[in-house]
Scaffold this active site. Sequence first.
Site, PDB file in Angstrom:
ATOM      1  CG  HIS A  41      38.475  36.630  40.634  1.00 55.26           C
ATOM      2  ND1 HIS A  41      37.814  36.495  41.824  1.00 55.26           N
ATOM      3  CD2 HIS A  41      37.756  37.510  39.888  1.00 55.26           C
ATOM      4  CE1 HIS A  41      36.738  37.251  41.797  1.00 55.26           C
ATOM      5  NE2 HIS A  41      36.677  37.883  40.643  1.00 55.26           N
TER       6      HIS A  41
ATOM      7  CG  ASP B  31      37.370  42.092  33.590  1.00 51.96           C
ATOM      8  OD1 ASP B  31      36.269  42.491  33.202  1.00 51.96           O
ATOM      9  OD2 ASP B  31      37.728  42.111  34.775  1.00 51.96           O
TER      10      ASP B  31
HETATM   11  N1  COA Z   1      49.917  38.317  36.464  1.00 51.17           N
HETATM   12  C1  COA Z   1      51.028  37.921  37.125  1.00 51.17           C
HETATM   13  N2  COA Z   1      51.070  37.646  38.446  1.00 51.17           N
HETATM   14  C2  COA Z   1      49.934  37.772  39.134  1.00 51.17           C
HETATM   15  C3  COA Z   1      48.731  38.188  38.516  1.00 51.17           C
HETATM   16  C4  COA Z   1      48.758  38.457  37.133  1.00 51.17           C
HETATM   17  N3  COA Z   1      47.634  38.838  36.497  1.00 51.17           N
HETATM   18  N4  COA Z   1      47.760  38.230  39.450  1.00 51.17           N
HETATM   19  C5  COA Z   1      48.314  37.877  40.610  1.00 51.17           C
HETATM   20  N5  COA Z   1      49.630  37.597  40.436  1.00 51.17           N
HETATM   21  C6  COA Z   1      50.578  37.125  41.450  1.00 51.17           C
HETATM   22  C7  COA Z   1      50.993  38.249  42.362  1.00 51.17           C
HETATM   23  O1  COA Z   1      52.149  38.896  41.903  1.00 51.17           O
HETATM   24  C8  COA Z   1      51.200  37.530  43.666  1.00 51.17           C
HETATM   25  O2  COA Z   1      52.451  36.882  43.606  1.00 51.17           O
HETATM   26  P1  COA Z   1      53.339  36.677  44.975  1.00 51.17           P
HETATM   27  O3  COA Z   1      52.493  35.811  45.863  1.00 51.17           O
HETATM   28  O4  COA Z   1      54.570  36.005  44.470  1.00 51.17           O
HETATM   29  O5  COA Z   1      53.572  38.047  45.523  1.00 51.17           O
HETATM   30  C9  COA Z   1      50.128  36.441  43.666  1.00 51.17           C
HETATM   31  O6  COA Z   1      49.859  36.191  42.271  1.00 51.17           O
HETATM   32  C10 COA Z   1      48.843  36.819  44.365  1.00 51.17           C
HETATM   33  O7  COA Z   1      48.398  38.058  43.812  1.00 51.17           O
HETATM   34  P2  COA Z   1      47.656  39.172  44.658  1.00 51.17           P
HETATM   35  O8  COA Z   1      47.817  40.490  43.970  1.00 51.17           O
HETATM   36  O9  COA Z   1      48.076  39.095  46.093  1.00 51.17           O
HETATM   37  O10 COA Z   1      46.167  38.684  44.555  1.00 51.17           O
HETATM   38  P3  COA Z   1      44.902  39.569  44.835  1.00 51.17           P
HETATM   39  O11 COA Z   1      43.818  38.627  45.216  1.00 51.17           O
HETATM   40  O12 COA Z   1      45.234  40.658  45.784  1.00 51.17           O
HETATM   41  O13 COA Z   1      44.595  40.265  43.409  1.00 51.17           O
HETATM   42  C11 COA Z   1      43.815  40.604  41.198  1.00 51.17           C
HETATM   43  C12 COA Z   1      43.672  39.782  42.500  1.00 51.17           C
HETATM   44  C13 COA Z   1      42.618  40.284  40.305  1.00 51.17           C
HETATM   45  C14 COA Z   1      43.795  42.102  41.526  1.00 51.17           C
HETATM   46  C15 COA Z   1      45.152  40.201  40.510  1.00 51.17           C
HETATM   47  O14 COA Z   1      45.131  38.831  40.187  1.00 51.17           O
HETATM   48  C16 COA Z   1      45.423  41.042  39.260  1.00 51.17           C
HETATM   49  O15 COA Z   1      46.017  42.120  39.384  1.00 51.17           O
HETATM   50  N6  COA Z   1      44.993  40.565  38.041  1.00 51.17           N
HETATM   51  C17 COA Z   1      45.139  41.346  36.827  1.00 51.17           C
HETATM   52  C18 COA Z   1      44.030  42.397  36.731  1.00 51.17           C
HETATM   53  C19 COA Z   1      42.692  41.790  36.403  1.00 51.17           C
HETATM   54  O16 COA Z   1      42.545  40.976  35.507  1.00 51.17           O
HETATM   55  N7  COA Z   1      41.682  42.237  37.153  1.00 51.17           N
HETATM   56  C20 COA Z   1      40.297  41.812  36.942  1.00 51.17           C
HETATM   57  C21 COA Z   1      39.800  40.989  38.086  1.00 51.17           C
HETATM   58  S1  COA Z   1      38.204  40.323  37.714  1.00 51.17           S
END
Ligand code: COA
Length: 425
Positions: free
Chosen positions: A308, A365
């Site tokens: 998140h 979710d």
């Molecule tokens: N599975 C594996 N790795 C994950 C991950 C996941 N669900 N979510 C984040 N990461 C990793 C990223 O690859 C990144 O790694 P790095 O620092 O080595 O590059 C790090 O964690 C930070 O992720 P980032 O995408 O920069 O965080 P964000 O704040 O931009 O994104 C989400 C947040 C929610 C979009 C992201 O965690 C995600 O895609 N989750 C899955 C989708 C989901 O459940 N969405 C509902 C949100 S309520």
Amino acid sequence: MCNVINFYINGCQYKLPIVYGTFCEKAINISKLRENTGFITLDPGFKNTGITKSSISYIDGEKGILLYRGYPIEEIINKCSFIETSYLLLNGELPNPTQLKFFSEKIKKYNHVSQDIHKILDKYPVFYHPMGILSSLTCILRSFITTKKNDNNNHVKEQDLFLHLLAKFPILAALTYRKKVGLPPSYADKNLDYPSNLLKMFFSTNKKKYDEFNPVIIDALDKLLILHAEHEQNCSTTTVRLLSSAHSGLFSSVSAGICALWGRLHGGANEAVIEMLENILKSGKNVKKWIEMAKNKKNSFRLMGFGHRIYKNFDPRAKIIENIAEKVIRELGINNPILELAKELEDIVMNDSYFLEKKLYPNIDFYSGIIYQAIGIPKNMFTVMFALGRLPGWMAHWKEMRLNREPIGRPRQIYVGYKKRKIRN
Ligand code: COA
């Protein structure tokens, strides 16, 4: 507390005002930065950018705190209905009994849609995604709401528009579902409360997978709506606020919010979680293999339902929803391998250094889809259910933008394309 911050660019000193929030959150107001220094700030994904001052909800992502208008989510979930929560979000205070009666009765009064909406719905291809249908029907719904017949000016009081949308949104969702499964419309019943009506409009005359008026299911559904109702400046709410800043109408702004929510990294994650769990089951339940895939940077796969932007400790909504999921499954006597798998996956992830270091915990979710599935709602309707809950939050933000007379949202950019050039003859 200090009200200005001094900083230096190329040896010149500048001052910028500091803004404080209720819980001493600090922001540097950079709105005059370019004017004074020639610099803008760059923050893709708005990871460190506050776009407004808001009094609707508060999140402390480190401590796992979520407040709606000052009330903790854990208290709201036990003491308020979704309708009371909607009133709170829209109006700033919980309703007294008279206000609640008026609010609920108005919603019941507006609990129908024009036959033209039914006809339009009939024209959509049956394979079209329900979120697309909900978004476009919401946008055009406004043209079918008038005070009187032949009211060309179409003046409807703003407060009434909020109530129309609260009343009609579940109808659009239910009609969409019933079209998908080939059922005729089931109309709202004025004697039922909001979640019971929702269940009736979705499922009546359908082969029952459960008792339609089972209080445990009604309560679970109401709680799910409350948990989704508001979450400050997320992607879809920001979309709604941006449209409101351009003085777009309530219905078109909400319609855009629905499209933003549809995305898999946002509300669409609930559908993606169940698909992922089903795929893990189908492929022989090798959970560790899937976890390794999510950790592999060469692979774009992510564990859906984990992580998140704001919560870096735990998502308080996920804790509540996990209990609701267990209660519903127990009540319906379902032996759900998906729930067992979800628990196994959560246990392994919560002991894995990759996820611990990156502070990736289950989000709302992760469990919501399991409940929707148990109730009998198909996968492609999960995000629609999320939208039904988020509606009061979107509307409260749309209203706050207007009341605060916020300027139109218009970010800047750093251009990295070609320099000025000529088309070759
Ligand atoms: N599975 C594996 N790795 C994950 C991950 C996941 N669900 N979510 C984040 N990461 C990793 C990223 O690859 C990144 O790694 P790095 O620092 O080595 O590059 C790090 O964690 C930070 O992720 P980032 O995408 O920069 O965080 P964000 O704040 O931009 O994104 C989400 C947040 C929610 C979009 C992201 O965690 C995600 O895609 N989750 C899955 C989708 C989901 O459940 N969405 C509902 C949100 S309520």
